[in-house]
Design a protein around this motif. Structure first.
Motif, short mmCIF file in Angstrom:
data_model
loop_
_atom_site.label_atom_id
_atom_site.label_comp_id
_atom_site.label_asym_id
_atom_site.label_seq_id
_atom_site.Cartn_x
_atom_site.Cartn_y
_atom_site.Cartn_z
N HIS A 133 1.70 43.61 -101.78
CA HIS A 133 2.21 44.55 -100.56
C HIS A 133 1.91 43.59 -99.33
CE1 HIS A 133 1.85 48.76 -101.98
NE2 HIS A 133 0.97 48.29 -102.51
N PRO A 134 2.91 44.00 -98.26
CA PRO A 134 2.76 43.19 -97.04
C PRO A 134 1.19 43.60 -96.44
CG PRO A 134 4.53 44.69 -96.77
CD PRO A 134 3.76 45.12 -98.18
N LEU A 135 0.75 42.36 -95.95
CA LEU A 135 -0.89 42.37 -95.63
C LEU A 135 -1.28 43.18 -94.33
CD1 LEU A 135 -3.55 41.16 -96.63
CD2 LEU A 135 -3.13 39.25 -94.90
N ASP A 136 -0.31 42.96 -93.45
CA ASP A 136 -0.59 43.98 -92.25
C ASP A 136 -0.11 45.21 -92.30
OD1 ASP A 136 2.34 43.70 -92.23
OD2 ASP A 136 2.18 42.61 -90.40
N GLY A 137 0.31 45.97 -93.40
CA GLY A 137 0.70 47.48 -93.42
C GLY A 137 2.44 47.59 -93.02
N ARG A 138 2.94 46.59 -92.78
CA ARG A 138 4.37 46.84 -92.17
C ARG A 138 5.21 47.32 -93.43
NH1 ARG A 138 6.96 42.90 -88.84
NH2 ARG A 138 5.86 41.28 -90.05
N VAL A 148 3.13 38.01 -93.94
CA VAL A 148 2.16 37.72 -95.00
C VAL A 148 1.94 38.67 -95.93
CG1 VAL A 148 -0.14 36.93 -95.57
CG2 VAL A 148 0.99 35.94 -93.48
N TRP A 149 2.25 38.43 -97.47
CA TRP A 149 1.84 39.38 -98.34
C TRP A 149 0.58 38.95 -99.12
CZ3 TRP A 149 5.85 43.04 -100.47
CH2 TRP A 149 7.13 43.23 -99.92
N ARG A 150 0.04 40.12 -99.70
CA ARG A 150 -1.07 39.83 -100.51
C ARG A 150 -0.66 40.28 -102.16
NH1 ARG A 150 -5.69 43.23 -102.04
NH2 ARG A 150 -7.33 42.06 -103.33
N SER A 151 -0.99 39.35 -102.92
CA SER A 151 -0.35 39.63 -104.49
C SER A 151 -2.01 39.86 -105.21
CB SER A 151 0.22 38.49 -104.83
OG SER A 151 -0.68 37.40 -105.36
N PHE A 152 -2.01 40.77 -106.26
CA PHE A 152 -3.18 41.05 -106.68
C PHE A 152 -2.78 41.38 -108.16
CE2 PHE A 152 -1.91 44.26 -103.92
CZ PHE A 152 -1.61 45.28 -104.53
N LYS A 153 -3.52 40.68 -109.09
CA LYS A 153 -3.12 41.04 -110.79
C LYS A 153 -4.32 40.74 -111.28
CE LYS A 153 0.36 40.36 -114.34
NZ LYS A 153 1.11 39.62 -114.94
N ASN A 154 -4.86 41.46 -112.28
CA ASN A 154 -6.17 41.15 -112.93
C ASN A 154 -7.29 40.76 -111.94
OD1 ASN A 154 -4.81 41.83 -115.27
ND2 ASN A 154 -4.06 39.85 -115.51
N ASP A 155 -7.77 39.52 -112.18
CA ASP A 155 -9.02 39.19 -111.27
C ASP A 155 -8.27 38.17 -110.36
OD1 ASP A 155 -8.53 37.28 -112.94
OD2 ASP A 155 -10.37 36.63 -113.22
N ASP A 161 3.80 34.17 -97.96
CA ASP A 161 4.63 34.18 -96.85
C ASP A 161 5.96 34.66 -97.44
OD1 ASP A 161 3.09 33.36 -94.58
OD2 ASP A 161 3.38 31.29 -94.81
N LEU A 162 6.56 35.64 -96.93
CA LEU A 162 7.71 36.02 -97.32
C LEU A 162 8.89 35.26 -96.22
CD1 LEU A 162 9.31 39.18 -98.23
CD2 LEU A 162 10.62 38.07 -96.66
N ARG A 163 9.64 34.55 -96.73
CA ARG A 163 10.48 33.54 -95.67
C ARG A 163 12.10 33.87 -96.27
NH1 ARG A 163 7.86 27.57 -96.04
NH2 ARG A 163 5.82 28.41 -95.24
N THR A 164 12.78 34.31 -95.27
CA THR A 164 13.98 34.59 -95.59
C THR A 164 15.17 33.72 -95.36
OG1 THR A 164 14.26 35.38 -93.15
CG2 THR A 164 13.88 37.25 -94.72
N LEU A 165 14.87 32.61 -94.81
CA LEU A 165 15.96 31.43 -94.71
C LEU A 165 15.26 29.88 -95.35
CD1 LEU A 165 17.60 31.97 -91.38
CD2 LEU A 165 18.55 32.57 -93.53
#
Length: 169
Positions: A133-138, A148-155, A161-165
């Motif tokens: 999910h996006p970290l800042d809730g947007r 900034v996005w936070r990934s999570f899977k298992n432990d 960073d999501l970069r568009t260019l």
């Protein structure tokens, strides 16, 4: 089309990813408002004047046509997640739509990024497990937010960073 438009679009898209950039007061919550609907004759005149073709108009109950937006004219076709800790990159490309918004599939085919009414923008694997999910809730923008996005899977959990260019930069 004005020859400067692609260059301006690229420059505007880079702004959210620029380190140490200045921020305008309240820019994260500005809530742009659309003006009155654009009459079809005016859209036709605009197309002729600028030698371009706008996306098709859509009928609505509140007015005769939906106004055009920058979102429709600068649709995101791909982006890259870059992991903070080691620079690992995961490239996503547009692959249709889900819930009326663009959907993106990771180029290795194992992860989707899309918007849903219950989770907003998020990534999930094929079995439906939400993994980021996006970290800042947007999470309610037209396209996945360049933040900034936070990934999570298992432990495990990582920041990306999501970069568009410039995915290789």
């Amino acid at each position: 089309m004005d020859s400067r438009s692609p260059r301006l679009r690229r420059k505007l898209a880079r702004i959210p990813c620029t380190p140490e950039r200045s921020h305008s007061f309240g820019e994260e919550r500005h809530e742009f408002r659309l003006g009155p609907c654009l009459p079809e004759a005016r859209a036709d005149a605009f197309e002729a004047e600028h030698d371009l073709e706008l996306p098709p108009l859509t009928e609505t109950s509140s007015c005769s046509v939906v106004p055009y937006s920058a979102e429709a004219m600068t649709a995101l076709s791909s982006f890259t997640f870059v992991r903070h800790i080691d620079g690992l990159r995961h490239h996503f490309e547009r692959d249709g739509e889900r819930n009326g918004r663009p959907a993106f599939r990771r180029t290795d085919g194992r992860v989707w990024c899309f918007w849903s009414p219950s989770d907003g923008w998020h990534c999930e694997i094929d079995d439906g497990l939400v993994t980021a999910h996006p970290l800042d809730g947007r999470a309610d923008e037209h396209e996945p937010p360049a933040t900034v996005w936070r990934s999570f899977k298992n432990d495990r959990s990582y920041l990306y960073d999501l970069r568009t260019l410039d995915p290789e930069a």
